[in-house]
Design an enzyme around this catalytic site. Structure first.
Site, PDB file in Angstrom:
ATOM      1  N   ASN A  42       0.793  -1.392  -0.019  1.00  0.00           N
ATOM      2  CA  ASN A  42      -0.009  -0.113  -0.102  1.00  0.00           C
ATOM      3  C   ASN A  42       0.812   1.331   0.132  1.00  0.00           C
ATOM      4  O   ASN A  42       2.150   1.020   0.523  1.00  0.00           O
ATOM      5  CB  ASN A  42      -1.189   0.118   1.184  1.00  0.00           C
ATOM      6  CG  ASN A  42      -0.437  -0.259   2.565  1.00  0.00           C
ATOM      7  OD1 ASN A  42       0.869  -0.878   2.711  1.00  0.00           O
ATOM      8  ND2 ASN A  42      -1.037   0.382   3.613  1.00  0.00           N
ATOM      9  N   ILE A  43       0.529   2.329  -0.802  1.00  0.00           N
ATOM     10  CA  ILE A  43       1.094   3.523  -0.912  1.00  0.00           C
ATOM     11  C   ILE A  43       0.324   4.653  -0.402  1.00  0.00           C
ATOM     12  O   ILE A  43      -1.062   4.761  -1.336  1.00  0.00           O
ATOM     13  CB  ILE A  43       1.748   3.583  -2.314  1.00  0.00           C
ATOM     14  CG1 ILE A  43       2.631   2.271  -2.616  1.00  0.00           C
ATOM     15  CG2 ILE A  43       2.430   4.914  -2.439  1.00  0.00           C
ATOM     16  CD1 ILE A  43       2.972   2.453  -4.099  1.00  0.00           C
ATOM     17  N   GLU A  55      -2.874  -4.701  -3.092  1.00  0.00           N
ATOM     18  CA  GLU A  55      -3.313  -5.593  -4.125  1.00  0.00           C
ATOM     19  C   GLU A  55      -3.419  -4.820  -5.390  1.00  0.00           C
ATOM     20  O   GLU A  55      -3.119  -5.505  -6.433  1.00  0.00           O
ATOM     21  CB  GLU A  55      -4.714  -6.097  -3.782  1.00  0.00           C
ATOM     22  CG  GLU A  55      -4.826  -6.790  -2.534  1.00  0.00           C
ATOM     23  CD  GLU A  55      -5.356  -6.107  -1.364  1.00  0.00           C
ATOM     24  OE1 GLU A  55      -4.582  -4.766  -1.138  1.00  0.00           O
ATOM     25  OE2 GLU A  55      -6.030  -6.345  -0.475  1.00  0.00           O
TER      26      GLU A  55
END
Ligand code: THU
Length: 135
Positions: A42-43, A55
């Site tokens: 995740n960013i 994802e």
């Protein structure tokens, strides 16, 4: 790759999580039918809206390199500094992205809580999905 190996890849991917706002670090490992593995984390972003889940990072890396035949994904998540201790289930937006690129009756989603791996088909996590065929 077996599901335990893929979970280990997701744990490795989680180390790259950029999540200074939530402090929740997620990793994903996406395998194609040919056995290539794309990692994602995740960013997050100060404006919140532009943040992306692990994802989708993995899917967009793979699709942008021409891949389209996906077999399975492993997902792990936990607060920074903690071991994996609960299942991290994909959000609705990520499920919809999966449904764009995967066979709903074939694509496997592996979740890990630090003790056991639980496996779902996409059709179990996204029943009656929207698509333009209306199927
Ligand atoms: N997140 C993911 O990356 N994947 C999920 O399946 C659930 C949530 C991220 C989004 C945000 O950066 C953080 O976890 C907290 O919601």
């Amino acid at each position: 790759m077996d599901k335990a190996q893929l979970v280990n890849k997701a744990i490795e991917a989680r180390e790259k999580s950029y999540s200074p706002y939530s402090g929740f670090c997620v990793g994903a490992a996406l395998e194609t039918e040919e056995g290539e593995v794309y990692l994602g984390c995740n960013i997050e972003n100060a404006a919140f809206g532009p943040s992306v889940c692990a994802e989708r990072t993995a899917f967009f890396k793979a699709v942008s390199e021409g891949r389209g035949d996906f077999k399975q994904i492993a997902i792990v998540g936990a607060p920074r500094g903690e071991e994996i201790h609960s299942f991290c289930s994909p959000c609705g937006v990520c499920r919809q992205v999966m449904s764009e690129f995967c066979r709903k009756d074939k694509f496997q989603i592996h979740l890990y809580n630090g003790e056991e791996i639980r496996t779902f088909l996409l059709e179990e996590l996204l029943p009656y999905a929207f698509d333009l065929d209306g199927e």
